[in-house]
Write an enzyme that holds these catalytic residues in place. Sequence first.
Site, short mmCIF file in Angstrom:
data_model
loop_
_atom_site.label_atom_id
_atom_site.label_comp_id
_atom_site.label_asym_id
_atom_site.label_seq_id
_atom_site.Cartn_x
_atom_site.Cartn_y
_atom_site.Cartn_z
CG ASP A 293 52.49 -27.39 -1.11
OD1 ASP A 293 51.72 -27.80 0.00
OD2 ASP A 293 52.06 -26.44 -1.94
CE LYS B 67 52.67 -23.36 -1.30
NZ LYS B 67 51.19 -23.49 -1.72
NE ARG C 296 46.50 -30.48 2.92
CZ ARG C 296 47.04 -29.24 2.90
NH1 ARG C 296 48.25 -28.81 2.27
NH2 ARG C 296 46.49 -28.38 3.66
N1 URA Z 1 47.33 -22.65 0.44
C1 URA Z 1 48.45 -23.28 0.32
O1 URA Z 1 49.28 -22.74 -0.12
N2 URA Z 1 48.30 -24.48 1.05
C2 URA Z 1 47.37 -24.85 2.07
O2 URA Z 1 47.39 -26.03 2.37
C3 URA Z 1 45.90 -24.00 2.00
C4 URA Z 1 46.07 -22.77 1.29
#
Ligand code: URA
Length: 426
Positions: free
Chosen positions: A164, A190, A171
Amino acid sequence: MNEFSAVDVITTKRDGGHLSEAAISWVLGAYARGEVADEQMSSLLMAVFFNGMLPGELRCWTDQMIASGERLSLSGLSRPTVDKHSTGGVGDKISLILAPLVAACGAAVPQLSGRGLGHTGGTLDKLEAIPGWRALLTNDQIREQLESVGAVICAAGQGLAPIDRKLYALRDVTGTVESIPLISSSIMSKKIAEGTDALVLDVKVGRGAFIKTVERARELASTMVSLGTDHGVATIAQLTSMNAPLGRAVGNALEVTESVDVLRGGGPGDVRELTLGLARIMVELVGIDVDPAERLDDGSAFDVYRRMIRAQGGDPDVVLGLASQREEVLAPRGGFVASVDALCVGVTAWRLGAGRARQEDPVSAAAGVLCLVREGDRVEAGQPLFELHADDEEHMARGRAMIGSAATIGDDRGAIVPLLMERIEK
Ligand code: URA
């Protein structure tokens, strides 16, 4: 010889096709190993941004993100576990009150949190305003504190869904953050890896939130609720308004002080209302028949808070220092406060030094904004609307330049959106 090629996976999604389980598993695994390049993953993320994912694709994508790291085991504790995730708002100090409150009701709350970026503050930054308080705990320490105190607020380990971090960084620089499947899989991977039995999602909507409309918030909430439920985590979402900042305080030490006010039975009504609203859902999710308001009013939540802070090296009774520079912002005219813009107040607090632009930047403990009026209040010309706090004149000047448009004053009281909007469950 690979069965898949990155270009085929990208063009399938680009042309509106569906990715097989095997294709998703391959592309995420290959990206984690460095065999799929950033520019290829960027292109795939953009294709997902425009074409979305089917529930089966999203589930598989999320599974692969979870499988990229470790899973915490919280089984064997003597209490059920329940956590909260907020999609991020201005002045959102709810975790500091909610974790000890729900622990005081009889659950264990593993609140694994992050640091702030941009205009929304991070729970860890707030607690780090308390001298000596430690955010970093080992998995054994988390379990031990959940058993002995019932609540832990600490840094989410680097081992939970590590892919992530790589995807989120990409991103962030490719315009692909605001995609419902990508946000949902990022948040839920998560939380599922953390091992909680149950989860409440506080999905913020409005000017100060990254989701601006109720329709989008509903879609995000129901996608995350489905992902949680399908993975065996009892999940309910609450949509809440984030047009105006939550409470009066925005900034690290200021928010800790306000949280303690609420734990002592005072503090702003909206902070208390939202905390109790979320706490009621959390105890319901784990089948505990206790009214959280009783545990707040009888001092037991405050007692858990003090033990939680002490267990992590902080002194819960220390009076946090005020900033050396303070300045009031006065109403230019009399009338009614038609709006207090959460985004503008959040950016002001950030410019004053309370937030960071890059993950590695330091934050000021004392900087921030006190909102002295609320939407709907009647004000006289020259009445203080905000109090700005900064460590030096340079930061004060940056905050001063931003706050000008934060409050609008009109002739009518205007309509106020309720704080607790909709509950979304499967
Ligand atoms: N918080 C996150 O952990 N991921 C996202 O994509 C957006 C907000």
